[in-house]
Scaffold this active site. Structure first.
Site, mmCIF file in Angstrom:
data_model
loop_
_atom_site.group_PDB
_atom_site.id
_atom_site.type_symbol
_atom_site.label_atom_id
_atom_site.label_comp_id
_atom_site.label_asym_id
_atom_site.label_seq_id
_atom_site.Cartn_x
_atom_site.Cartn_y
_atom_site.Cartn_z
ATOM 1 N N LYS A 191 0.831 -1.206 0.000
ATOM 2 C CA LYS A 191 0.000 0.000 0.000
ATOM 3 C C LYS A 191 0.872 1.266 0.000
ATOM 4 C CE LYS A 191 -3.313 -2.776 -0.227
ATOM 5 N NZ LYS A 191 -4.302 -3.335 0.685
HETATM 6 C C1 PLP Z 1 -5.257 -4.509 0.957
HETATM 7 C C2 PLP Z 1 -6.742 -4.407 0.949
HETATM 8 C C3 PLP Z 1 -7.512 -4.738 2.063
HETATM 9 C C4 PLP Z 1 -6.944 -5.405 3.273
HETATM 10 O O1 PLP Z 1 -5.909 -4.731 3.870
HETATM 11 P P1 PLP Z 1 -5.046 -5.477 4.999
HETATM 12 O O2 PLP Z 1 -4.377 -4.375 5.721
HETATM 13 O O3 PLP Z 1 -4.082 -6.351 4.241
HETATM 14 O O4 PLP Z 1 -5.968 -6.261 5.831
HETATM 15 C C5 PLP Z 1 -8.869 -4.510 2.025
HETATM 16 N N1 PLP Z 1 -9.462 -3.997 0.933
HETATM 17 C C6 PLP Z 1 -8.770 -3.698 -0.181
HETATM 18 C C7 PLP Z 1 -9.481 -3.103 -1.345
HETATM 19 C C8 PLP Z 1 -7.392 -3.907 -0.208
HETATM 20 O O5 PLP Z 1 -6.697 -3.640 -1.328
#
Ligand code: PLP
Length: 394
Positions: A191
């Site tokens: 992210k």
């Molecule tokens: C990465 C992601 C999540 C989950 O995030 P985590 O921190 O890995 O639990 C949820 N929704 C979307 C759209 C994502 O890309």
């Protein structure tokens, strides 16, 4: 670039994603280790405060965005048969959590140009049992939140934003997280900023924020650090049963430095994305996503491309395999959730139910995009794409 060897053995691998961690993150982690307090403590408090100041909302950190979604949906208190409208073009956790709190996911299709949820379909999916809508700000662009509010009107329906891709994104001039009911960010390593694993809920309502903090930590009002720091002694009480989803100071040590670099990171991602668009413009077999038609900025969490499968002799999976063999890493965001085994079996979904989501699910993949990606690497990614498109041209 074409003068370089095309022998994959001689090329270095271009990873799909790499975190940008520097000396300041390393030093901060060492400080936390040496301090003797490694779980939730002053670094977590500092990280939450950065978000609070930035967005003007309560900020509640947790072990992941998935944990954040769990806390929020649990706090909203769904009953069996309650419905939650969302998109199937998302990471499974968005939908898994709806299922795990006992509600029923209801999907709307996506806009084929942007892959944002098609909000115009919400109207026909509303029922007496609709309790929430979970818009996913796909790839880094915001959903049309005003349109969603307009459709909901005066009904008591919660809007829980999956903002995992939208750190720094603006909608009509306002930062995502600064104005809605509740939004959840992710700090997974791919992210825009990372804490290795981590998430942040932001919300405006004081009482709701208090409950989210409770549910995050056993239903106990003060965690160990607060008891320790405030000298309140070892007593505790349980107001309601909660989870154990608190972020640690080791994670927040990364976060407090990553947070300060968000703007710089997002600028780098934007430059690279615009560069990809330019470089890809003369490859007819590859389409890029469009900008949303309302005022917005793009955090470029993902650079998604769509193969024109009608122009190629291979499908996406084979194409991506060939690309990976040329040492270009890719991501897949996302496979249509409604066709994954559990959901297909439980609800009887079939191809044709969400045509635009399914068409995208078959044809998309994500290109390497991160501040450390070099211009020559971007060029090699595109040169390899061009070569493979020629090879597999129909
Ligand atoms: C990465 C992601 C999540 C989950 O995030 P985590 O921190 O890995 O639990 C949820 N929704 C979307 C759209 C994502 O890309």
């Amino acid at each position: 670039m074409t003068t370089a060897s095309n022998d994959p053995k001689e090329l270095s691998h271009i990873p799909y994603s790499l975190p940008t961690l520097d000396q300041d993150e390393i030093q901060e982690v060492m400080n936390v280790v040496k301090s003797g307090w490694i779980t939730s403590g002053p670094k977590v408090a500092q990280f939450e405060e950065q978000f609070q100041k930035w967005l003007g909302k309560h900020a509640i950190s947790e072990t992941s965005a998935t944990a954040g979604l769990h806390i929020v949906l649990h706090a909203l208190g769904f009953k069996k048969g309650d419905e939650v409208i969302t998109t199937a073009m998302t990471w499974p956790s968005t939908v898994n959590l709806i299922e795990l709190v006992g509600a029923t996911p209801v999907f709307v299709d996506v806009d084929p140009d942007t892959l944002e949820m098609d909000v115009t379909q919400i109207q026909q999916k509303l029922s007496k049992r609709t309790r929430a809508v979970i818009p996913v700000h796909y790839a880094g662009q915001p959903c049309d939140l005003d349109a969603i509010q307009h459709i909901i009107g005066r009904r008591k329906i919660h809007v829980v934003e999956d903002a995992a891709h939208a750190l720094g994104t603006t909608y009509k001039g306002k930062l995502i997280g600064s104005f809605g009911e509740v939004a959840i960010f992710s700090f997974h390593p791919i992210k825009n900023i990372t804490t290795a694993e981590g998430g942040m809920i932001v919300c405006g309502d004081d009482e709701f924020a208090r409950r989210l903090r409770l549910i995050r930590f056993h239903g106990v009002q003060r965690n160990a650090w607060q008891r320790y720091a405030q000298g309140g002694g070892p007593q505790y009480d349980v107001e309601e049963p909660g989870f154990k989803y608190n972020m640690t100071d080791l994670q927040a040590a990364l976060g407090i430095h990553q947070f300060n670099k968000l703007e710089q990171f997002n600028q780098a991602r934007t430059q690279q994305a615009l560069r990809y668009r330019k470089l890809l413009a003369d490859i007819p077999e590859i389409a890029v996503l469009k900008d949303v038609p309302y005022p917005a900025t793009h955090a470029w969490q993902l650079f998604v491309v769509k193969l024109r499968l009608d122009m190629l002799t291979v499908g996406r999976d084979e194409f991506v395999k060939a690309l990976n063999e040329e040492k270009v890493g890719t991501g897949l965001h996302f496979l249509a959730v409604h066709l994954l085994s559990y959901y297909q079996k439980k609800y009887g979904y079939k191809r044709g139910d969400l045509p635009h989501t399914e068409a995208a699910s078959d044809a998309i993949f994500s290109l390497p995009l991160y501040p450390r990606l070099k211009e020559q690497e971007q060029e090699r990614v595109v040169d390899t794409l061009r070569r493979l498109c020629q090879k597999y041209r129909r």
